[in-house]
Design a protein around this motif. Sequence first.
Motif, PDB file in Angstrom:
ATOM      1  N   THR A  25       1.176  -0.880   0.080  1.00  0.00           N
ATOM      2  CA  THR A  25       0.453  -0.014   0.276  1.00  0.00           C
ATOM      3  C   THR A  25       1.003   0.864  -0.316  1.00  0.00           C
ATOM      4  O   THR A  25       1.870   1.074   0.506  1.00  0.00           O
ATOM      5  CB  THR A  25      -0.791   0.005   1.290  1.00  0.00           C
ATOM      6  OG1 THR A  25      -2.067  -1.427   1.395  1.00  0.00           O
ATOM      7  CG2 THR A  25      -2.029   0.805   1.394  1.00  0.00           C
ATOM      8  N   PHE A  26       0.464   2.362  -0.863  1.00  0.00           N
ATOM      9  CA  PHE A  26       1.579   3.152  -0.868  1.00  0.00           C
ATOM     10  C   PHE A  26       1.169   4.033   0.918  1.00  0.00           C
ATOM     11  O   PHE A  26       0.282   4.128   1.169  1.00  0.00           O
ATOM     12  CB  PHE A  26       1.099   4.344  -1.993  1.00  0.00           C
ATOM     13  CG  PHE A  26       1.167   3.844  -3.483  1.00  0.00           C
ATOM     14  CD1 PHE A  26       2.215   4.465  -3.981  1.00  0.00           C
ATOM     15  CD2 PHE A  26       0.155   3.998  -4.124  1.00  0.00           C
ATOM     16  CE1 PHE A  26       2.813   4.275  -5.010  1.00  0.00           C
ATOM     17  CE2 PHE A  26       0.586   3.551  -5.868  1.00  0.00           C
ATOM     18  CZ  PHE A  26       2.135   3.016  -5.761  1.00  0.00           C
ATOM     19  N   VAL A  39      -0.078  -1.339  -4.486  1.00  0.00           N
ATOM     20  CA  VAL A  39       0.539  -2.361  -5.726  1.00  0.00           C
ATOM     21  C   VAL A  39       1.078  -3.471  -5.363  1.00  0.00           C
ATOM     22  O   VAL A  39       0.744  -4.023  -4.703  1.00  0.00           O
ATOM     23  CB  VAL A  39       2.566  -1.571  -5.388  1.00  0.00           C
ATOM     24  CG1 VAL A  39       3.070  -2.127  -7.025  1.00  0.00           C
ATOM     25  CG2 VAL A  39       2.547  -0.305  -6.314  1.00  0.00           C
ATOM     26  N   LYS A  40       0.312  -3.865  -6.966  1.00  0.00           N
ATOM     27  CA  LYS A  40       0.105  -5.910  -6.699  1.00  0.00           C
ATOM     28  C   LYS A  40       1.267  -6.337  -7.539  1.00  0.00           C
ATOM     29  O   LYS A  40       1.716  -5.975  -8.824  1.00  0.00           O
ATOM     30  CB  LYS A  40      -0.862  -6.538  -6.830  1.00  0.00           C
ATOM     31  CG  LYS A  40      -2.041  -6.344  -5.662  1.00  0.00           C
ATOM     32  CD  LYS A  40      -3.088  -6.776  -6.587  1.00  0.00           C
ATOM     33  CE  LYS A  40      -3.925  -6.251  -6.125  1.00  0.00           C
ATOM     34  NZ  LYS A  40      -5.618  -6.358  -6.919  1.00  0.00           N
ATOM     35  N   VAL A  41       2.839  -6.977  -6.993  1.00  0.00           N
ATOM     36  CA  VAL A  41       3.707  -7.725  -7.899  1.00  0.00           C
ATOM     37  C   VAL A  41       3.086  -9.293  -8.210  1.00  0.00           C
ATOM     38  O   VAL A  41       2.978  -9.669  -6.242  1.00  0.00           O
ATOM     39  CB  VAL A  41       4.793  -7.324  -6.778  1.00  0.00           C
ATOM     40  CG1 VAL A  41       6.137  -7.719  -7.794  1.00  0.00           C
ATOM     41  CG2 VAL A  41       5.167  -5.666  -7.283  1.00  0.00           C
ATOM     42  N   ASN A  54      -2.878   0.660  -8.453  1.00  0.00           N
ATOM     43  CA  ASN A  54      -4.018   1.227  -8.718  1.00  0.00           C
ATOM     44  C   ASN A  54      -3.644   2.563  -7.683  1.00  0.00           C
ATOM     45  O   ASN A  54      -3.741   2.845  -6.461  1.00  0.00           O
ATOM     46  CB  ASN A  54      -5.242   0.091  -8.205  1.00  0.00           C
ATOM     47  CG  ASN A  54      -5.555  -1.001  -8.863  1.00  0.00           C
ATOM     48  OD1 ASN A  54      -5.668  -0.746  -9.939  1.00  0.00           O
ATOM     49  ND2 ASN A  54      -4.554  -2.271  -8.738  1.00  0.00           N
ATOM     50  N   VAL A  55      -4.052   3.745  -7.770  1.00  0.00           N
ATOM     51  CA  VAL A  55      -4.306   4.620  -7.573  1.00  0.00           C
ATOM     52  C   VAL A  55      -5.997   5.521  -7.378  1.00  0.00           C
ATOM     53  O   VAL A  55      -7.643   5.181  -8.548  1.00  0.00           O
ATOM     54  CB  VAL A  55      -3.952   5.298  -8.468  1.00  0.00           C
ATOM     55  CG1 VAL A  55      -2.064   5.281  -7.888  1.00  0.00           C
ATOM     56  CG2 VAL A  55      -3.702   6.536  -9.764  1.00  0.00           C
ATOM     57  N   ARG A  56      -6.049   5.556  -6.071  1.00  0.00           N
ATOM     58  CA  ARG A  56      -7.465   6.189  -6.484  1.00  0.00           C
ATOM     59  C   ARG A  56      -7.369   7.820  -5.536  1.00  0.00           C
ATOM     60  O   ARG A  56      -6.297   8.136  -4.766  1.00  0.00           O
ATOM     61  CB  ARG A  56      -8.799   6.050  -5.408  1.00  0.00           C
ATOM     62  CG  ARG A  56      -8.885   3.906  -5.866  1.00  0.00           C
ATOM     63  CD  ARG A  56      -9.614   3.570  -5.252  1.00  0.00           C
ATOM     64  NE  ARG A  56      -8.381   2.708  -3.690  1.00  0.00           N
ATOM     65  CZ  ARG A  56      -6.790   2.193  -3.648  1.00  0.00           C
ATOM     66  NH1 ARG A  56      -7.042   1.646  -5.132  1.00  0.00           N
ATOM     67  NH2 ARG A  56      -6.728   1.949  -2.414  1.00  0.00           N
ATOM     68  N   ASN A  57      -8.582   8.736  -5.662  1.00  0.00           N
ATOM     69  CA  ASN A  57      -8.236  10.340  -5.579  1.00  0.00           C
ATOM     70  C   ASN A  57      -6.936  10.957  -5.784  1.00  0.00           C
ATOM     71  O   ASN A  57      -6.541  11.554  -5.027  1.00  0.00           O
ATOM     72  CB  ASN A  57      -8.839   9.896  -3.172  1.00  0.00           C
ATOM     73  CG  ASN A  57     -10.382   9.627  -3.457  1.00  0.00           C
ATOM     74  OD1 ASN A  57     -10.819   9.860  -4.320  1.00  0.00           O
ATOM     75  ND2 ASN A  57     -10.039   8.999  -2.626  1.00  0.00           N
ATOM     76  N   LEU A  58      -6.259  10.485  -6.710  1.00  0.00           N
ATOM     77  CA  LEU A  58      -5.034  11.766  -7.425  1.00  0.00           C
ATOM     78  C   LEU A  58      -5.154  12.606  -8.239  1.00  0.00           C
ATOM     79  O   LEU A  58      -6.343  12.472  -9.465  1.00  0.00           O
ATOM     80  CB  LEU A  58      -4.424  10.635  -7.495  1.00  0.00           C
ATOM     81  CG  LEU A  58      -3.458  10.959  -8.181  1.00  0.00           C
ATOM     82  CD1 LEU A  58      -2.664  11.211  -7.309  1.00  0.00           C
ATOM     83  CD2 LEU A  58      -2.150   9.941  -8.899  1.00  0.00           C
ATOM     84  N   LEU A 133       3.516   9.797  -4.261  1.00  0.00           N
ATOM     85  CA  LEU A 133       3.472   8.472  -3.597  1.00  0.00           C
ATOM     86  C   LEU A 133       4.095   7.669  -3.787  1.00  0.00           C
ATOM     87  O   LEU A 133       5.174   7.588  -4.873  1.00  0.00           O
ATOM     88  CB  LEU A 133       1.649   7.552  -3.825  1.00  0.00           C
ATOM     89  CG  LEU A 133       0.660   8.165  -4.232  1.00  0.00           C
ATOM     90  CD1 LEU A 133      -0.778   7.693  -5.091  1.00  0.00           C
ATOM     91  CD2 LEU A 133       0.180   8.130  -2.653  1.00  0.00           C
ATOM     92  N   THR A 134       4.957   7.012  -2.513  1.00  0.00           N
ATOM     93  CA  THR A 134       5.771   6.001  -2.297  1.00  0.00           C
ATOM     94  C   THR A 134       5.131   5.081  -1.606  1.00  0.00           C
ATOM     95  O   THR A 134       4.595   4.888  -0.563  1.00  0.00           O
ATOM     96  CB  THR A 134       6.853   6.014  -1.699  1.00  0.00           C
ATOM     97  OG1 THR A 134       8.239   5.668  -2.183  1.00  0.00           O
ATOM     98  CG2 THR A 134       6.440   6.595  -0.728  1.00  0.00           C
ATOM     99  N   ILE A 135       5.705   3.543  -1.707  1.00  0.00           N
ATOM    100  CA  ILE A 135       6.057   2.807  -1.397  1.00  0.00           C
ATOM    101  C   ILE A 135       7.809   2.059  -1.195  1.00  0.00           C
ATOM    102  O   ILE A 135       8.613   1.715  -1.629  1.00  0.00           O
ATOM    103  CB  ILE A 135       5.322   1.063  -2.021  1.00  0.00           C
ATOM    104  CG1 ILE A 135       4.023   1.748  -1.938  1.00  0.00           C
ATOM    105  CG2 ILE A 135       5.846   0.234  -1.901  1.00  0.00           C
ATOM    106  CD1 ILE A 135       3.603   0.784  -3.221  1.00  0.00           C
ATOM    107  N   LYS A 136       7.898   1.991   0.196  1.00  0.00           N
ATOM    108  CA  LYS A 136       9.400   1.264   0.358  1.00  0.00           C
ATOM    109  C   LYS A 136       9.288   0.214   1.317  1.00  0.00           C
ATOM    110  O   LYS A 136       8.340  -0.251   1.634  1.00  0.00           O
ATOM    111  CB  LYS A 136       9.647   2.348   2.038  1.00  0.00           C
ATOM    112  CG  LYS A 136      10.115   4.070   1.164  1.00  0.00           C
ATOM    113  CD  LYS A 136      10.679   4.987   2.155  1.00  0.00           C
ATOM    114  CE  LYS A 136      11.246   6.693   1.267  1.00  0.00           C
ATOM    115  NZ  LYS A 136      12.009   7.188   2.545  1.00  0.00           N
TER     116      LYS A 136
END
Length: 136
Positions: A25-26, A39-41, A54-58, A133-136
């Motif tokens: 999740t971002f 993000v699904k991998v 997938n993004v929402r409310n961007l 947005l970022t995922i670490k």
Amino acid sequence: MKTMKNITYILFVALALSACSNKMTFQDSSVVPAASGDVKVKKDKNDNYAITVNVRNLAEPKKLSPAREVYIVWMQSDRDLVKKLGQISVGSGMFNKSLSGELTATETVKPDRVFITAENDAQTLNPSTEMILTIK
């Protein structure tokens, strides 16, 4: 007894399939606070990685301050520094009020990090410093 074998088999298959897919999740965005996504991998049979963002409310990039033209999705892995996955378009309209978008890409390496930037040009080869947005 046959029912118990079927249930065991179904549980095993479900567990095996979920182990092949990784969902991240971002983190909340300070630039677009309402934005969210994931993000699904998933590793495929050819040892490639299917990446779905997938993004929402961007918010539309033109409504940012300063205004931008496009959102670009990037990945970082232990092998590569940073690689552009592509442009993600944010849809809105009569049937899409959530300002959502999706991007699917296939890569040979698993991403350790995925992030989205707002850019002035879709052809850019390097991400700007301001991450949306970022995922670490």
